[in-house]
Scaffold this motif. Structure first.
Motif, mmCIF file in Angstrom:
data_model
loop_
_atom_site.group_PDB
_atom_site.id
_atom_site.type_symbol
_atom_site.label_atom_id
_atom_site.label_comp_id
_atom_site.label_asym_id
_atom_site.label_seq_id
_atom_site.Cartn_x
_atom_site.Cartn_y
_atom_site.Cartn_z
ATOM 1 N N ARG A 170 39.876 49.706 29.844
ATOM 2 C CA ARG A 170 38.608 49.204 30.002
ATOM 3 C C ARG A 170 38.282 49.634 31.612
ATOM 4 N NH1 ARG A 170 38.519 42.961 27.776
ATOM 5 N NH2 ARG A 170 39.690 43.227 25.977
ATOM 6 N N GLY A 171 39.176 50.009 32.437
ATOM 7 C CA GLY A 171 38.891 50.473 33.714
ATOM 8 C C GLY A 171 38.524 52.026 33.554
ATOM 9 N N TRP A 172 38.052 52.540 32.629
ATOM 10 C CA TRP A 172 38.258 53.985 32.360
ATOM 11 C C TRP A 172 37.218 54.874 33.427
ATOM 12 C CZ3 TRP A 172 33.919 56.973 31.610
ATOM 13 C CH2 TRP A 172 32.684 56.399 31.422
ATOM 14 N N ARG A 173 36.182 54.322 33.747
ATOM 15 C CA ARG A 173 35.203 54.972 34.856
ATOM 16 C C ARG A 173 36.097 55.300 36.276
ATOM 17 N NH1 ARG A 173 29.550 53.145 36.259
ATOM 18 N NH2 ARG A 173 30.465 51.157 36.716
ATOM 19 N N TYR A 174 36.867 54.221 36.546
ATOM 20 C CA TYR A 174 37.705 54.531 37.857
ATOM 21 C C TYR A 174 39.059 55.283 37.355
ATOM 22 C CZ TYR A 174 34.704 51.205 40.268
ATOM 23 O OH TYR A 174 33.545 50.690 40.927
ATOM 24 N N GLY A 175 39.471 55.019 36.255
ATOM 25 C CA GLY A 175 40.700 55.691 35.905
ATOM 26 C C GLY A 175 40.589 56.953 35.884
#
Length: 560
Positions: A84-89
């Motif tokens: 779900r936090g793929w953009r930061y991940g």
């Protein structure tokens, strides 16, 4: 005389390293602070010249406890941010890939050995845990004792040299260089983001502590007369609550359907910004009134509801029924060891620790709605802890060959994965596996410091040789291993992912696992918006980077 004493009683050298190391690490030059771990390593390298040595068994036990506690405390956030936090991940992935490529280039061009390569990765990425996972991987290479000791010594020497330059570079990059490249006023941008998240006046951190977000005020009802309690609260997004009303000398609870009458005394509590906006429409603020203390309950609750993960605080309130949400306020959000702003636009993750405030009955209702109460305790479940470490050691025996490179998790990698699993289980089933945060912090701090002191003492005699061999090359490579991933993440985050600058720079500090960098950022921005991005990439990089230790050792052994 002193050298003989340290050799005969190496425990003295251990505690001298810890005491002097943390003392040296406490000094600060602007935003730059070495920290206790790096300070301990420096002192241990010096004392290592005397020939003092710590038992390898103690070193291994200390590292196993540290790495398990690291995984245990980071487990809930790690799994919450995967997917779900793929953009930061994605920024953590950029960090991992780019530093591996740079290390392998350095191995090829400078003919680095596996120990020096792993030390560069650990120091430039400011991730001390890599020292342990890489050291253990070296013991599995089948080398003689002298060569194994030399390579392990090279890890800590390369780490100590590259850490200092990596630390200075990431602090300056995040707080000074990146805002210039983006051509922004970072403080003004942080104020804008703060307001977008639903914050009021853009106060700095010190002012915000003096002006708390949740307040209670007494009013004599004027303009609000004729309105029901429920209708008036809804006008302000249910961010304020009429808790009690005094009418004709009688004190009564504020029923949502009750109609306000002129002259009533009402106790209104809620978010400061909402209360300030509503005050002229309620009536005259007064002192007195025989009100009970209603905002006295303050409880920490671990967010476990799957359907609330990824929602903002405002959306959580909107999703709750009037009965569930009334009178319950989120005063603080803690993620990992960092506090992020509890604003209406703040996104919540499973595993967050929410501090909720309100009347006793309201808070009890809020705990049931959000997750489970984090009851303060000093008791550690040693059955759970011992079982977790044992399973980690068993996992560490797993090994395999990929592309001709032999890889093994080792005790460090195994205990890290076991800690992740056991921490995640604990977050879902809070009745088992108690490991208080203070106890976990002691395991992490003392375990890592003891391990670092032990490897520093054993590396002492070989440290000077490596510095003489490579000279300025190691610091330069360390700087490049910060600048290159930082520039790549800055471009991807700004141009492709369209991340807000304060969160983006916080995420870059997190992908480097750099606490001094986020501290410098918070000082420059004047608020804690960068911490939102920091916690996501920190949770991911703090787990992924230690697993890269054996990978670097394996690749360097093949291509070096």
């Amino acid at each position: 005389m002193i050298a003989e004493l340290l050799r005969s009683q190496p425990e003295i050298a251990l505690f001298v390293s810890l005491a002097l190391g943390y003392f040296i690490g406490s000094f600060r030059l602007g935003p730059i602070q070495l920290g206790g771990v790096c300070g301990t390593l420096i002192v241990a390298l010096v004392l290592g010249q005397t020939g003092a040595r710590i038992s390898p068994d103690l070193k291994n036990i200390a590292f196993a406890l540290f790495i398990f506690a690291l995984g245990f405390t980071g487990g809930p956030q790690f799994f919450a941010n995967v997917g779900r936090g793929w953009r930061y991940g994605l920024l953590s992935v950029i960090e991992i890939v780019s530093v591996l490529v740079l290390v392998m280039l350095a191995v090829s061009l400078m003919h680095l050995d596996a120990g020096t390569a792993a030390g560069l990765l650990a120091g430039a990425a400011t991730e001390s845990a890599v020292i342990g996972t890489a050291s253990e991987a070296i013991t599995r290479l089948g080398l003689n004792d002298a060569e194994t000791t030399r390579l392990q010594a090279n890890i800590v020497t390369a780490y100590s040299v590259s850490y200092l330059f990596g630390l200075i570079t990431i602090v300056l990059f995040c707080s000074q260089i990146a805002p210039l490249l983006l051509r922004i006023n970072l403080r003004a941008e942080a104020e804008r983001v703060w307001r977008e998240l639903g914050g009021g006046d853009a106060l700095d951190e010190g002012q915000r502590l003096a002006a708390p977000a949740l307040v209670g005020r007494a009013f004599r009802i004027g303009p609000a007369a004729g309105s029901t309690v429920s209708a008036f609260e809804q006008q302000y997004g249910n961010n304020l609550t009429f808790e009690q009303i005094e009418r004709a000398g009688l004190l009564m609870a504020a029923d949502p359907q009750a109609k306000l009458e002129a002259g009533d005394l009402a106790l209104v509590v809620g978010r400061r910004a909402a209360l300030v906006a509503a005050a002229p429409h309620i009536g005259e603020e007064v002192t007195g009134g025989d009100f009970n203390v209603v905002m006295g309950e303050r409880v920490d609750v671990v967010l476990t509801r799957r359907d609330l993960h990824g929602l903002t605080i405002a959306q959580v309130r909107e999703q709750a029924s009037r009965t569930e949400g009334r009178g319950v306020y989120i005063a603080a959000v803690n993620r990992l060891d960092a506090r992020i702003p509890a604003l209406p636009g703040t996104v919540l993750n499973r595993g967050d620790v929410l501090t909720i405030v309100g009347a006793k009955d309201d808070v009890a209702r809020g705990v049931k709605r959000l997750g489970y109460e984090l009851v303060p305790t000093q008791k550690t479940d040693f059955v759970y802890l011992g079982l977790g470490v044992l399973i980690g050691m068993a996992l560490g025996r797993l090994s395999g060959t990929i592309g001709g490179v032999s890889l093994a998790l080792g005790t460090g990698g195994g205990c890290l994965l076991s800690g992740l699993l056991f921490g995640w289980i604990r977050s879902r089933h809070p009745l088992v596996g108690s490991l208080p945060s203070a106890a976990a912090q002691i395991l992490k701090d003392f375990g890592l410091a003891t391990f670092i002191a032990a490897v520093g003492l054993s590396a002492g005699p070989d440290a000077i040789k490596l510095v003489r061999e490579y000279g300025l090359a190691l610091p330069i490579v360390g700087i490049l291993m910060v600048i290159v991933p930082g520039l790549l993440s800055l471009w991807v985050g700004h141009a492709l992912l369209k991340l807000n600058a304060p969160m983006l720079l916080g995420a870059i500090a997190g992908q480097q696992c750099s606490t001094p960098a986020i501290s410098a950022l918070v000082g420059v921005t004047g608020n804690s918006t960068p911490v939102i991005g920091y916690t996501i990439t920190y949770a991911l990089s703090n787990i992924l980077l230690p697993l890269m230790g054996p990978v670097v050792v394996g690749l360097a052994g093949k291509f070096g």
